[in-house]
Scaffold this active site. Sequence first.
Site, PDB file in Angstrom:
ATOM      1  N   CYS A 267       0.949  -1.609  -0.057  1.00 54.21           N
ATOM      2  CA  CYS A 267      -0.058   0.117  -0.037  1.00 54.21           C
ATOM      3  C   CYS A 267       0.617   1.217   0.308  1.00 54.21           C
ATOM      4  CB  CYS A 267      -1.182   0.001   1.231  1.00 54.21           C
ATOM      5  SG  CYS A 267       0.046  -0.514   3.261  1.00 54.21           S
ATOM      6  N   GLU A 366      -3.759   4.042  -7.664  1.00 55.97           N
ATOM      7  CA  GLU A 366      -3.141   2.677  -7.753  1.00 55.97           C
ATOM      8  C   GLU A 366      -2.555   1.561  -8.227  1.00 55.97           C
ATOM      9  OE1 GLU A 366      -4.740   0.718  -3.847  1.00 55.97           O
ATOM     10  OE2 GLU A 366      -2.646   0.620  -3.267  1.00 55.97           O
TER      11      GLU A 366
HETATM   12  P1  NAD Z   1      -9.922  -5.332  -0.747  1.00 53.41           P
HETATM   13  O1  NAD Z   1     -10.394  -4.032  -0.556  1.00 53.41           O
HETATM   14  O2  NAD Z   1     -10.366  -5.849  -2.077  1.00 53.41           O
HETATM   15  O3  NAD Z   1     -10.269  -6.072   0.059  1.00 53.41           O
HETATM   16  C1  NAD Z   1     -10.129  -5.787   1.520  1.00 53.41           C
HETATM   17  C2  NAD Z   1     -10.687  -6.810   2.455  1.00 53.41           C
HETATM   18  O4  NAD Z   1     -11.806  -6.766   2.453  1.00 53.41           O
HETATM   19  C3  NAD Z   1     -11.082  -8.132   2.168  1.00 53.41           C
HETATM   20  O5  NAD Z   1     -10.463  -9.725   3.427  1.00 53.41           O
HETATM   21  C4  NAD Z   1     -12.616  -8.596   1.333  1.00 53.41           C
HETATM   22  O6  NAD Z   1     -13.174  -9.578   1.147  1.00 53.41           O
HETATM   23  C5  NAD Z   1     -12.497  -7.376   2.559  1.00 53.41           C
HETATM   24  N1  NAD Z   1     -14.713  -6.473   2.130  1.00 53.41           N
HETATM   25  C6  NAD Z   1     -14.480  -6.772   0.306  1.00 53.41           C
HETATM   26  N2  NAD Z   1     -15.455  -6.449  -0.122  1.00 53.41           N
HETATM   27  C7  NAD Z   1     -16.914  -6.238   1.162  1.00 53.41           C
HETATM   28  C8  NAD Z   1     -17.162  -5.684   1.823  1.00 53.41           C
HETATM   29  N3  NAD Z   1     -18.073  -5.186   0.699  1.00 53.41           N
HETATM   30  N4  NAD Z   1     -17.838  -5.688   3.190  1.00 53.41           N
HETATM   31  C9  NAD Z   1     -16.933  -5.473   3.938  1.00 53.41           C
HETATM   32  N5  NAD Z   1     -15.458  -6.489   3.856  1.00 53.41           N
HETATM   33  C10 NAD Z   1     -15.371  -6.909   2.431  1.00 53.41           C
HETATM   34  O7  NAD Z   1      -8.733  -4.599  -1.138  1.00 53.41           O
HETATM   35  P2  NAD Z   1      -7.196  -6.232  -1.198  1.00 53.41           P
HETATM   36  O8  NAD Z   1      -7.448  -6.049  -2.256  1.00 53.41           O
HETATM   37  O9  NAD Z   1      -7.282  -7.765  -0.257  1.00 53.41           O
HETATM   38  O10 NAD Z   1      -6.025  -5.313  -0.989  1.00 53.41           O
HETATM   39  C11 NAD Z   1      -5.166  -4.410  -1.415  1.00 53.41           C
HETATM   40  C12 NAD Z   1      -5.931  -3.003  -0.906  1.00 53.41           C
HETATM   41  O11 NAD Z   1      -5.085  -3.132   0.257  1.00 53.41           O
HETATM   42  C13 NAD Z   1      -5.466  -2.532  -2.327  1.00 53.41           C
HETATM   43  O12 NAD Z   1      -5.791  -0.624  -1.935  1.00 53.41           O
HETATM   44  C14 NAD Z   1      -3.835  -1.458  -0.686  1.00 53.41           C
HETATM   45  O13 NAD Z   1      -3.080   0.072  -0.847  1.00 53.41           O
HETATM   46  C15 NAD Z   1      -4.596  -1.774   0.161  1.00 53.41           C
HETATM   47  N6  NAD Z   1      -3.629  -1.558   1.541  1.00 53.41           N
HETATM   48  C16 NAD Z   1      -3.575  -0.826   2.272  1.00 53.41           C
HETATM   49  C17 NAD Z   1      -2.703  -1.267   3.416  1.00 53.41           C
HETATM   50  C18 NAD Z   1      -2.200   0.346   4.337  1.00 53.41           C
HETATM   51  O14 NAD Z   1      -1.523   0.013   5.364  1.00 53.41           O
HETATM   52  N7  NAD Z   1      -3.062   1.242   3.903  1.00 53.41           N
HETATM   53  C19 NAD Z   1      -2.092  -2.682   3.691  1.00 53.41           C
HETATM   54  C20 NAD Z   1      -2.304  -3.466   2.503  1.00 53.41           C
HETATM   55  C21 NAD Z   1      -3.335  -2.796   1.651  1.00 53.41           C
END
Ligand code: NAD
Length: 475
Positions: A267, A366
């Site tokens: 991220c 991103e």
């Molecule tokens: P995502 O938002 O698709 O999923 C994250 C989590 O949310 C998963 O467990 C997913 O199942 C859940 N989720 C999906 N839809 C949901 C809903 N409607 N309600 C509740 N939960 C739901 O993200 P991803 O693809 O797993 O991860 C990548 C993203 O995470 C990137 O944008 C990255 O930048 C970010 N990230 C941020 C940090 C930070 O510390 N700022 C760290 C790691 C990743």
Amino acid sequence: MAIPIPSRQLFINGDWAEPLLKKRIPIINPTTEEIIGDIPAATAEDVDVAVQAARSALTRNKGKDWAFASGAVRAKYLRAIAAKDDVIGCFEYYADLAEGLDAKQKAPISLPMKTFKSYVIREPIGVVALIVPWNYPLLMATWKVAPALAAGCAAILKPSELASVTCLELGEVCREVDLPAGVLNILPGLGPEAGASLASHPHVDKISFTGSTVTAVKIMTAAAQRVKPVTLELGGKGPIVVFEDVDIDKAVEWTIFGCFYTNGQICSATSRLIVHESIAAEFLDRLVKWSENIKISDPLEEGCKLGPIVSSGQYEKVMNFISNAKGEGATILYGGNRPKHLKKGFFVEPTIITDVTTSMQIWREEVFGPVLCVKTFTTEEEAIELANDTHYGLGGAVVSKDRERCDRVSKLLQNGAVWVNCSQPCFCQAPFGGTKWSGFGRELGEWGLESYLSVKQVTEYVSDEQWGWYQPPKQ
Ligand code: NAD
């Protein structure tokens, strides 16, 4: 080499439990594209059971087992988990903070009136939902689980459906250390099913979410309906600003580490290189040479420095970003393709893109893959303007031998974390989080603990005198 993947169930109330609807999700190895196991998939039905288990864990034995136990009691469990787990440092760190919490209880508040005395107690927020993404799955989970438990909360961890295996193993560790039942529940499952049910559940008191900005909007919307606090750790499009006075090879290595480490699936990746025009040609030349030297292979192979993207969907997204950049007139200086020696797996070469304008998608959005875009600058003001030209504000970096300049630029970068003469190092003692579209709230450090605590003031009237606001009744 085949790695045995344990077949697990959901972890609820201190034990393994089959999902009520018996759903499972296959695990695809991104290196071989083969199915290598499966994980249980929770639905709204399982969320209800887990939330109930967490609530009971808070109130069992009038709270004396967990929520109102001393921080020192909780620290023992955190240390026991640390002794068996890979993310030791973070659990140990929060064991220390849990103990420190005891000394901070009943901290007196100085008041302007001698007739009152006031103190503050810090209490766990309650049942917390911890929703995490697939990159660094166990680490992202630990950044939440360790402080939540240190605070005395009971938690439901929802790992990503793309990377749940290591988080499920934490369930086995909790069983081995006899963590009180229900204190930590682990519910893998699909976002719209398990995740959404947790976010909107009436008996969940807080949501701590790490993931994409798009999902964060949905979670915030659900939380708003019940005025539920949220902490959001979201995406980024971080800058790395390189001045003309740097040691070129040193700066090049931090630049590629900042964007290509763990395949750019970070991220806080510094995926926009902003380099002084006077060194740009030489810098890019060295950047390509260092990139050519990166070993791309199965991550289990010795010396691998770049593995596959997590899934086919994510692979397609990264490739689309590269072809859109080309379509918009940018130049692919290096990479941009599947590596020739790898016929299978979701591999993308480390990619460097030049001739970028600030309106292009590759500058603005991103990628979450090993893709670096480049712009040059002439003045410090211009560099800062370019660095802040993004909706995101997670990590940023400045590279220069001039200390004063580094201080100036660090102040002006609109990011939650600024790295000076490096990019990405992260310590569990220091706060981590973003500004703007990268979210709000902080994880790690003492800030990470605070976000699971509720502060209560207790104020006492200590005078022998009548309060005297009303007229006393006639006897
Ligand atoms: P995502 O938002 O698709 O999923 C994250 C989590 O949310 C998963 O467990 C997913 O199942 C859940 N989720 C999906 N839809 C949901 C809903 N409607 N309600 C509740 N939960 C739901 O993200 P991803 O693809 O797993 O991860 C990548 C993203 O995470 C990137 O944008 C990255 O930048 C970010 N990230 C941020 C940090 C930070 O510390 N700022 C760290 C790691 C990743």
